[in-house]
Motif scaffolding. Structure first.
Motif, PDB file in Angstrom:
ATOM      1  N   SER A   2       0.819  -1.211   0.000  1.00  0.00           N
ATOM      2  CA  SER A   2       0.000   0.000   0.000  1.00  0.00           C
ATOM      3  C   SER A   2       0.849   1.256   0.000  1.00  0.00           C
ATOM      4  CB  SER A   2      -0.894   0.023   1.240  1.00  0.00           C
ATOM      5  OG  SER A   2      -1.759  -1.078   1.222  1.00  0.00           O
ATOM      6  N   ASP A   3       0.243   2.336  -0.417  1.00  0.00           N
ATOM      7  CA  ASP A   3       0.844   3.652  -0.275  1.00  0.00           C
ATOM      8  C   ASP A   3       1.028   3.946   1.212  1.00  0.00           C
ATOM      9  OD1 ASP A   3       0.276   6.776   0.077  1.00  0.00           O
ATOM     10  OD2 ASP A   3       1.189   6.394  -1.885  1.00  0.00           O
ATOM     11  N   GLU A   5       0.377   6.395   2.886  1.00  0.00           N
ATOM     12  CA  GLU A   5      -0.776   7.116   3.438  1.00  0.00           C
ATOM     13  C   GLU A   5      -1.846   6.169   3.950  1.00  0.00           C
ATOM     14  OE1 GLU A   5      -0.863  10.350   3.997  1.00  0.00           O
ATOM     15  OE2 GLU A   5       1.194  10.279   3.258  1.00  0.00           O
ATOM     16  N   THR A   6      -1.896   4.953   3.404  1.00  0.00           N
ATOM     17  CA  THR A   6      -2.949   4.024   3.808  1.00  0.00           C
ATOM     18  C   THR A   6      -2.518   3.135   4.966  1.00  0.00           C
ATOM     19  OG1 THR A   6      -2.275   2.283   2.296  1.00  0.00           O
ATOM     20  CG2 THR A   6      -3.767   3.967   1.417  1.00  0.00           C
ATOM     21  N   VAL A   7      -1.284   3.299   5.404  1.00  0.00           N
ATOM     22  CA  VAL A   7      -0.830   2.511   6.548  1.00  0.00           C
ATOM     23  C   VAL A   7      -1.655   2.911   7.768  1.00  0.00           C
ATOM     24  CG1 VAL A   7       1.114   2.122   8.109  1.00  0.00           C
ATOM     25  CG2 VAL A   7       1.482   2.146   5.644  1.00  0.00           C
ATOM     26  N   ARG A   8      -2.089   1.900   8.512  1.00  0.00           N
ATOM     27  CA  ARG A   8      -2.945   2.128   9.685  1.00  0.00           C
ATOM     28  C   ARG A   8      -2.114   1.956  10.959  1.00  0.00           C
ATOM     29  NH1 ARG A   8      -5.872  -1.708  12.660  1.00  0.00           N
ATOM     30  NH2 ARG A   8      -5.288  -3.367  11.207  1.00  0.00           N
ATOM     31  N   ASP A  53      -0.307  -2.756   7.208  1.00  0.00           N
ATOM     32  CA  ASP A  53      -0.709  -2.581   5.814  1.00  0.00           C
ATOM     33  C   ASP A  53      -1.831  -3.594   5.598  1.00  0.00           C
ATOM     34  OD1 ASP A  53      -1.034  -2.302   3.132  1.00  0.00           O
ATOM     35  OD2 ASP A  53       0.957  -3.035   2.575  1.00  0.00           O
ATOM     36  N   GLY A  54      -3.071  -3.148   5.577  1.00  0.00           N
ATOM     37  CA  GLY A  54      -4.186  -4.085   5.618  1.00  0.00           C
ATOM     38  C   GLY A  54      -4.134  -4.841   6.928  1.00  0.00           C
TER      39      GLY A  54
END
Ligand SMILES: CC(C)(COP(=O)(O)OP(=O)(O)OC[C@H]1O[C@@H](n2cnc3c(N)ncnc32)[C@H](O)[C@@H]1OP(=O)(O)O)[C@@H](O)C(=O)NCCC(=O)NCCS
Length: 140
Positions: A2-3, A5-8, A53-54
């Motif tokens: 993932s980009d 920015e999408t890391v949680r 990541d997800g």
């Protein structure tokens, strides 16, 4: 992958797969420890932060603190495939943001010193330590 920015980011231990964390440590030179001791260490820490990541665990960090004056940071790791993308910096900023203390200490292993210097850490005079390698592992 993932980009960035999408890391949680997650700053509690709920639903953490501790074997995934042990595997992350193995990949990042922090390995050699077994699952249940690692789980207890994170659950007994004052603050923790994980990056995903997800559903894939890609980063971790934790600290012990009195929440007033002192804190010590441990076990900062980012999955090798995700390093150099700002995730470690964001993990550290989240962790430090939860620590309203005067002084934060850590041991900068290997070449991580530059990474920590960018976050405001600097070599600290008279720090001493004592280690007992027998306590690295669970004893049956
Ligand atoms: C150290 C670590 C957590 C950094 O995570 P990261 O996500 O790669 O760090 P960032 O992408 O946020 O890096 C921030 C800056 O520090 C620099 N940096 C990161 N790791 C570095 C290293 N090992 N040596 C030198 N500089 C480093 C980066 O170049 C980056 O600079 P830039 O913004 O100009 O590109 C990660 O490399 C890691 O897990 N290393 C193995 C385990 C380890 O050494 N942990 C620390 C133990 S004390």
């Amino acid at each position: 992958m993932s980009d960035p920015e999408t890391v949680r980011f997650q700053c509690d231990t709920s639903s953490i797969d501790w074997q995934d964390l042990v595997s992350l440590f193995e990949l990042t030179r922090l390995g050699g420890r077994e699952g249940d001791k690692v789980r207890r260490a994170f659950e007994n820490s004052t603050v923790v932060c994980f990056a995903f990541d997800g559903s894939k665990l890609i980063g971790a960090a934790r600290a012990l603190s009195d929440r007033e004056y002192h804190a010590t940071v441990y076990d900062v790791a980012v999955h090798p495939e995700y390093q150099g993308r700002g995730i470690g910096t964001r993990l550290m900023k989240q962790l430090i943001g939860m620590l309203p203390v005067w002084r934060v200490l850590l041991v900068a292993d290997g070449d991580a010193m530059e990474f920590y210097q960018r976050l405001g850490f600097e070599p600290f005079g008279d720090v001493m330590g004592r280690v007992d390698n027998a306590k690295l592992f669970d004893t049956d």
